[in-house]
Design an enzyme around this catalytic site. Structure first.
Site, PDB file in Angstrom:
ATOM      1  N   ARG A 226      88.676  93.561  46.599  1.00 20.36           N
ATOM      2  CA  ARG A 226      87.889  94.669  47.131  1.00 20.36           C
ATOM      3  C   ARG A 226      86.555  94.119  47.613  1.00 20.36           C
ATOM      4  O   ARG A 226      85.986  93.210  46.989  1.00 20.36           O
ATOM      5  CB  ARG A 226      87.635  95.744  46.055  1.00 20.36           C
ATOM      6  CG  ARG A 226      88.812  96.668  45.791  1.00 20.36           C
ATOM      7  CD  ARG A 226      89.150  97.552  47.002  1.00 20.36           C
ATOM      8  NE  ARG A 226      90.279  98.435  46.806  1.00 20.36           N
ATOM      9  CZ  ARG A 226      91.523  98.218  47.246  1.00 20.36           C
ATOM     10  NH1 ARG A 226      91.806  97.116  47.910  1.00 20.36           N
ATOM     11  NH2 ARG A 226      92.484  99.109  47.054  1.00 20.36           N
ATOM     12  N   HIS A 274      92.042  94.021  56.149  1.00 17.69           N
ATOM     13  CA  HIS A 274      92.712  94.658  54.993  1.00 17.69           C
ATOM     14  C   HIS A 274      94.231  94.715  55.205  1.00 17.69           C
ATOM     15  O   HIS A 274      94.854  95.773  55.128  1.00 17.69           O
ATOM     16  CB  HIS A 274      92.149  96.065  54.732  1.00 17.69           C
ATOM     17  CG  HIS A 274      92.375  96.513  53.308  1.00 17.69           C
ATOM     18  ND1 HIS A 274      91.452  97.219  52.575  1.00 17.69           N
ATOM     19  CD2 HIS A 274      93.436  96.340  52.472  1.00 17.69           C
ATOM     20  CE1 HIS A 274      91.921  97.465  51.376  1.00 17.69           C
ATOM     21  NE2 HIS A 274      93.134  96.934  51.291  1.00 17.69           N
TER      22      HIS A 274
HETATM   23  P1  NDP Z   1      95.972  95.126  37.953  1.00 21.50           P
HETATM   24  O1  NDP Z   1      95.331  96.368  37.505  1.00 21.50           O
HETATM   25  O2  NDP Z   1      97.399  94.857  37.609  1.00 21.50           O
HETATM   26  O3  NDP Z   1      95.133  93.871  37.466  1.00 21.50           O
HETATM   27  C1  NDP Z   1      93.745  93.855  37.457  1.00 21.50           C
HETATM   28  C2  NDP Z   1      93.284  92.586  36.774  1.00 21.50           C
HETATM   29  O4  NDP Z   1      91.862  92.546  36.833  1.00 21.50           O
HETATM   30  C3  NDP Z   1      93.688  92.522  35.311  1.00 21.50           C
HETATM   31  O5  NDP Z   1      94.029  91.209  34.946  1.00 21.50           O
HETATM   32  C4  NDP Z   1      92.404  92.957  34.602  1.00 21.50           C
HETATM   33  O6  NDP Z   1      92.246  92.451  33.291  1.00 21.50           O
HETATM   34  C5  NDP Z   1      91.369  92.349  35.497  1.00 21.50           C
HETATM   35  N1  NDP Z   1      90.080  93.009  35.300  1.00 21.50           N
HETATM   36  C6  NDP Z   1      89.752  94.316  35.498  1.00 21.50           C
HETATM   37  N2  NDP Z   1      88.463  94.536  35.162  1.00 21.50           N
HETATM   38  C7  NDP Z   1      87.978  93.353  34.732  1.00 21.50           C
HETATM   39  C8  NDP Z   1      86.718  92.933  34.235  1.00 21.50           C
HETATM   40  N3  NDP Z   1      85.689  93.781  34.124  1.00 21.50           N
HETATM   41  N4  NDP Z   1      86.574  91.641  33.877  1.00 21.50           N
HETATM   42  C9  NDP Z   1      87.603  90.778  33.980  1.00 21.50           C
HETATM   43  N5  NDP Z   1      88.834  91.105  34.435  1.00 21.50           N
HETATM   44  C10 NDP Z   1      89.013  92.379  34.812  1.00 21.50           C
HETATM   45  O7  NDP Z   1      95.794  95.089  39.557  1.00 21.50           O
HETATM   46  P2  NDP Z   1      96.699  94.366  40.669  1.00 21.50           P
HETATM   47  O8  NDP Z   1      96.887  92.949  40.277  1.00 21.50           O
HETATM   48  O9  NDP Z   1      97.900  95.170  40.989  1.00 21.50           O
HETATM   49  O10 NDP Z   1      95.724  94.496  41.933  1.00 21.50           O
HETATM   50  C11 NDP Z   1      94.430  93.932  41.901  1.00 21.50           C
HETATM   51  C12 NDP Z   1      93.614  94.506  43.050  1.00 21.50           C
HETATM   52  O11 NDP Z   1      94.078  94.005  44.296  1.00 21.50           O
HETATM   53  C13 NDP Z   1      93.734  96.034  43.229  1.00 21.50           C
HETATM   54  O12 NDP Z   1      92.924  96.736  42.310  1.00 21.50           O
HETATM   55  C14 NDP Z   1      93.240  96.198  44.652  1.00 21.50           C
HETATM   56  O13 NDP Z   1      91.841  96.332  44.631  1.00 21.50           O
HETATM   57  C15 NDP Z   1      93.618  94.870  45.318  1.00 21.50           C
HETATM   58  N6  NDP Z   1      94.666  95.017  46.340  1.00 21.50           N
HETATM   59  C16 NDP Z   1      94.393  94.635  47.623  1.00 21.50           C
HETATM   60  C17 NDP Z   1      95.346  94.728  48.615  1.00 21.50           C
HETATM   61  C18 NDP Z   1      95.064  94.245  49.994  1.00 21.50           C
HETATM   62  O14 NDP Z   1      95.876  94.404  50.897  1.00 21.50           O
HETATM   63  N7  NDP Z   1      93.937  93.615  50.235  1.00 21.50           N
HETATM   64  C19 NDP Z   1      96.686  95.265  48.342  1.00 21.50           C
HETATM   65  C20 NDP Z   1      96.886  95.617  46.953  1.00 21.50           C
HETATM   66  C21 NDP Z   1      95.908  95.496  46.003  1.00 21.50           C
HETATM   67  P3  NDP Z   1      93.281  92.822  32.100  1.00 21.50           P
HETATM   68  O15 NDP Z   1      94.560  92.071  32.466  1.00 21.50           O
HETATM   69  O16 NDP Z   1      92.639  92.303  30.905  1.00 21.50           O
HETATM   70  O17 NDP Z   1      93.456  94.313  32.152  1.00 21.50           O
END
Ligand code: NDP
Length: 311
Positions: A226, A274
């Protein structure tokens, strides 16, 4: 009994999703009435895109779940009128595969210095041998559905991969870190950093002047996560100064990226609009149908968003 499913997204998405959703619901054994309009009080499930007209969930008194079409939920997670479970899109076959290809493709491009040759056909015989993957440490911030898959794909190519997440993980082939100390360690040795965190108050500007300075000189950044994860001014300063070698950015604070934004013309920035990965109607429809099947069978929903954590 017929299940009423409201498709609440922009009109053009209906063309893409109507047939795949009906086919997936039928394949899941659900007798469904799928429409773009219903009286709110008869709706059982909402297939949802946050830019739709539905912003007040209060009248949807019978709704059992809101099924987000996208992986990111930052534009709906804080909606106080939403009291039903909110499920996000996790789709291994379409969304995850697309992201793995974008991340691996741009990592290899950065790693091999492909731009040098693509933009350098000027008659000069440049001798440049890139290191092998084993000598190019990659760090992935975010080890969710996408970060984990990208990390494992890169590890499979030989890159030493470190991953960082909120809670401690154990993943084959990835050195997993967590917490503030873990972030510093994850950044300190990384030559390529991939951002796959969600947008939450905690992750906003996670790459800022201080954390960028932790990276070794010349490090490269890929941001398909993001736009809000990066402090843009700090990144531009680090690029100017040469501390950061290149940034490949797919997501931005304002999208479409304004025409006059300095990223567009910056020689050390690649802008992709994007498109790192999109929800694919056929595979996403199966994910949604499976969640509706679960709801009707009284089984727990998949991919439920933790409203407190914000993702
Ligand atoms: P998930 O929710 O499966 O994973 C998010 C990860 O981020 C988890 O490992 C989580 O930790 C970690 N995380 C969240 N908050 C924190 C924090 N404060 N500190 C450290 N780690 C943190 O999401 P996805 O993998 O499915 O997707 C990730 C992002 O990719 C989406 O939220 C979206 O923004 C982006 N995206 C972009 C696309 C594009 O085309 N550009 C398409 C699809 C998604 P934990 O494992 O401990 O919960």
């Amino acid at each position: 009994m017929t299940v009423n499913v409201l498709f609440a997204a922009r009109a053009e998405k209906w063309e893409d999703y109507e047939d795949p959703l009906n086919a997936a619901l039928e394949a899941a054994g659900i007798e469904a009435d799928l429409r773009t309009e219903f009286s709110p009080e008869v709706v059982d499930y909402i297939v949802y895109a946050p830019n739709s007209d539905v912003q007040d969930f209060t009248p949807y008194t019978r709704c059992k779940a809101v099924l987000n079409l996208w992986a990111g939920v930052e534009n709906v997670v804080g909606n106080d009128t939403l009291t039903q479970p909110l499920c996000r899109m996790v789709d291994d076959e379409g969304l995850t595969q697309g992201m793995v290809e974008w991340v691996v493709g741009h990592t290899l491009r950065m790693h091999l210095g492909m731009d040098l040759h693509i933009h350098g056909q000027d008659g000069k015989w440049r001798s440049y041998s890139p290191p092998v993957a084993q000598e190019r440490p990659v760090t992935i911030l975010g080890l969710g559905a996408l970060g984990r898959a990208c990390g494992q794909a890169l590890a499979g190519l030989g890159f030493p991969v470190t991953g960082w997440s909120r809670t401690q993980k154990q993943i084959d082939g990835i050195r997993c870190l967590s917490g503030d100390a873990g972030l510093a360690e994850a950044l300190q040795g990384a030559q390529i950093v991939v951002l796959l965190l969600p947008h939450t108050p905690e992750t906003e500007n996670i790459l800022n002047g201080e954390t960028l300075a932790m990276l070794p000189r010349g490090a490269m950044i890929l941001n398909p996560g993001r736009g809000t994860l990066i402090d843009d001014s700090a990144l531009l300063a680090a690029l100017e100064e040469g501390h950061i070698g290149h940034a490949v950015l797919d997501t931005f604070r304002k999208e479409p990226l304004p025409v006059m934004h300095p990223y567009w013309a910056h020689e050390k920035v690649t802008v992709t609009p994007h498109i790192a990965s999109t929800t694919r109607p056929d595979t996403a429809a199966r994910v949604i149908a499976e969640n509706i099947r679960r709801g009707e069978a009284g089984e727990p929903f998949l991919h439920v968003v933790d409203r407190d954590a914000g993702y």
